[in-house]
Design a protein around this motif. Structure first.
Motif, PDB file in Angstrom:
ATOM      1  N   ASN A  54       0.863  -1.191   0.000  1.00  0.00           N
ATOM      2  CA  ASN A  54       0.000   0.000   0.000  1.00  0.00           C
ATOM      3  C   ASN A  54       0.891   1.230   0.000  1.00  0.00           C
ATOM      4  O   ASN A  54       1.987   1.213   0.565  1.00  0.00           O
ATOM      5  CB  ASN A  54      -0.968   0.003   1.193  1.00  0.00           C
ATOM      6  CG  ASN A  54      -0.262  -0.105   2.520  1.00  0.00           C
ATOM      7  OD1 ASN A  54       0.258   0.876   3.038  1.00  0.00           O
ATOM      8  ND2 ASN A  54      -0.221  -1.315   3.084  1.00  0.00           N
ATOM      9  N   ASP A  55       0.417   2.285  -0.652  1.00  0.00           N
ATOM     10  CA  ASP A  55       1.253   3.470  -0.773  1.00  0.00           C
ATOM     11  C   ASP A  55       0.404   4.638  -1.264  1.00  0.00           C
ATOM     12  O   ASP A  55      -0.699   4.451  -1.790  1.00  0.00           O
ATOM     13  CB  ASP A  55       2.391   3.211  -1.769  1.00  0.00           C
ATOM     14  CG  ASP A  55       3.547   4.199  -1.629  1.00  0.00           C
ATOM     15  OD1 ASP A  55       3.541   4.983  -0.657  1.00  0.00           O
ATOM     16  OD2 ASP A  55       4.446   4.182  -2.490  1.00  0.00           O
ATOM     17  N   THR A  56       0.931   5.831  -1.079  1.00  0.00           N
ATOM     18  CA  THR A  56       0.356   7.032  -1.667  1.00  0.00           C
ATOM     19  C   THR A  56       1.253   7.462  -2.817  1.00  0.00           C
ATOM     20  O   THR A  56       2.472   7.579  -2.642  1.00  0.00           O
ATOM     21  CB  THR A  56       0.257   8.175  -0.631  1.00  0.00           C
ATOM     22  OG1 THR A  56      -0.639   7.768   0.415  1.00  0.00           O
ATOM     23  CG2 THR A  56      -0.280   9.453  -1.269  1.00  0.00           C
ATOM     24  N   LEU A  57       0.669   7.648  -3.983  1.00  0.00           N
ATOM     25  CA  LEU A  57       1.418   8.061  -5.163  1.00  0.00           C
ATOM     26  C   LEU A  57       1.144   9.526  -5.453  1.00  0.00           C
ATOM     27  O   LEU A  57      -0.017   9.952  -5.504  1.00  0.00           O
ATOM     28  CB  LEU A  57       1.016   7.236  -6.392  1.00  0.00           C
ATOM     29  CG  LEU A  57       1.142   5.710  -6.288  1.00  0.00           C
ATOM     30  CD1 LEU A  57       0.726   5.071  -7.612  1.00  0.00           C
ATOM     31  CD2 LEU A  57       2.563   5.301  -5.913  1.00  0.00           C
ATOM     32  N   VAL A  58       2.210  10.283  -5.629  1.00  0.00           N
ATOM     33  CA  VAL A  58       2.086  11.698  -6.000  1.00  0.00           C
ATOM     34  C   VAL A  58       2.916  11.939  -7.253  1.00  0.00           C
ATOM     35  O   VAL A  58       4.114  11.653  -7.282  1.00  0.00           O
ATOM     36  CB  VAL A  58       2.564  12.635  -4.866  1.00  0.00           C
ATOM     37  CG1 VAL A  58       2.441  14.096  -5.295  1.00  0.00           C
ATOM     38  CG2 VAL A  58       1.755  12.394  -3.592  1.00  0.00           C
ATOM     39  N   HIS A  59       2.265  12.414  -8.300  1.00  0.00           N
ATOM     40  CA  HIS A  59       2.943  12.727  -9.551  1.00  0.00           C
ATOM     41  C   HIS A  59       2.447  14.082 -10.060  1.00  0.00           C
ATOM     42  O   HIS A  59       1.494  14.652  -9.521  1.00  0.00           O
ATOM     43  CB  HIS A  59       2.644  11.663 -10.623  1.00  0.00           C
ATOM     44  CG  HIS A  59       3.239  10.327 -10.352  1.00  0.00           C
ATOM     45  ND1 HIS A  59       2.542   9.320  -9.710  1.00  0.00           N
ATOM     46  CD2 HIS A  59       4.469   9.814 -10.643  1.00  0.00           C
ATOM     47  CE1 HIS A  59       3.320   8.248  -9.618  1.00  0.00           C
ATOM     48  NE2 HIS A  59       4.492   8.522 -10.176  1.00  0.00           N
TER      49      HIS A  59
END
Length: 231
Positions: free
Chosen positions: A113-118
């Protein structure tokens, strides 16, 4: 093998209906609103359904609140009154709704699980968005969180919660971490799905009803195919 069954007024999957809103479960191949293809959009099909069901004379009002990509399936909300449309537009614009998606990917993400920021930059010519780690000219910040909800024989099922609503956001961000969605040739998957769709489904939507103010929680069933049936 998934069977492609686009919506008609006879086979619409209605998930919720009242005087102010109608929520449907979009099928692969449906376009939410008219485009250059000239194909009949889901909005017109829903209008026909309402007109026939309630024997309405004249033009039926139906407001398009948000869209899903054509190869994507799941929950789409339409407004049946101008009051509902104005308030829903504000809620979606202000991110006052909770959207949950399911996706099937072939490669396991590095983290469970992770938070992705692009920073996504849209290419109008080929109708794609590219995810950049750092901000680039004309890019927009995009954020989501995902978790693996099931490990299948050859694939992984992810649950995704959106923090922003950018063009092709989930598709572009998952591709950027090496996890393109099953069937999504445009973002790097190696082969298409038989029905031309991709395994991305708008599974759940939670929002406050624009008129009654009650909490609405809607679940859209996944399409009937061998892989979705395993989740």
């Amino acid at each position: 093998m998934a069977e492609k069954i686009v919506s008609t007024k006879e086979n619409l999957q209605i998930l919720h209906e009242d005087n102010h809103i109608i929520v449907v479960n979009k099928r692969v191949g449906d376009i939410v609103q008219g485009d250059k293809t000239g194909d009949k959009p889901l909005s017109e099909i829903v209008k026909e359904f309402i007109k026939e069901k309630y024997n309405k004379p004249g033009e039926v009002f139906l407001g398009v609140v948000h869209r899903l990509d054509r190869p994507t399936t799941g929950i789409v909300v339409f407004a049946r009154t101008s009051k509902a449309l104005t308030r829903l537009n504000e809620m979606f614009s202000n991110r006052e709704t909770q959207k949950t998606y399911w996706a099937i990917v072939k490669n396991r993400p590095e983290k469970d699980n992770d938070t992705l920021v692009h920073h996504l930059k849209r290419n109008e010519k080929n109708n794609t968005s590219k995810a950049h780690i750092k901000e680039v000219p004309e890019s927009k910040k995009a954020s989501l969180e995902y978790k693996i909800i099931k490990t299948l024989d050859n694939y992984f099922a992810l649950e995704i919660n959106l923090h922003t609503g950018r063009h092709h956001q989930i598709r572009a961000q998952l591709a950027a971490i090496g996890c393109p969605i099953k069937g999504d040739l445009k973002y790097g998957f190696d082969r298409s799905n038989p029905d031309g769709g991709i395994h991305l489904h708008a599974r759940k939507l939670v929002f406050i009803h624009p008129v009654s103010k009650e909490l609405i929680e809607i679940i859209g069933q996944t399409p009937k195919d061998a892989i979705w049936s395993l989740i």
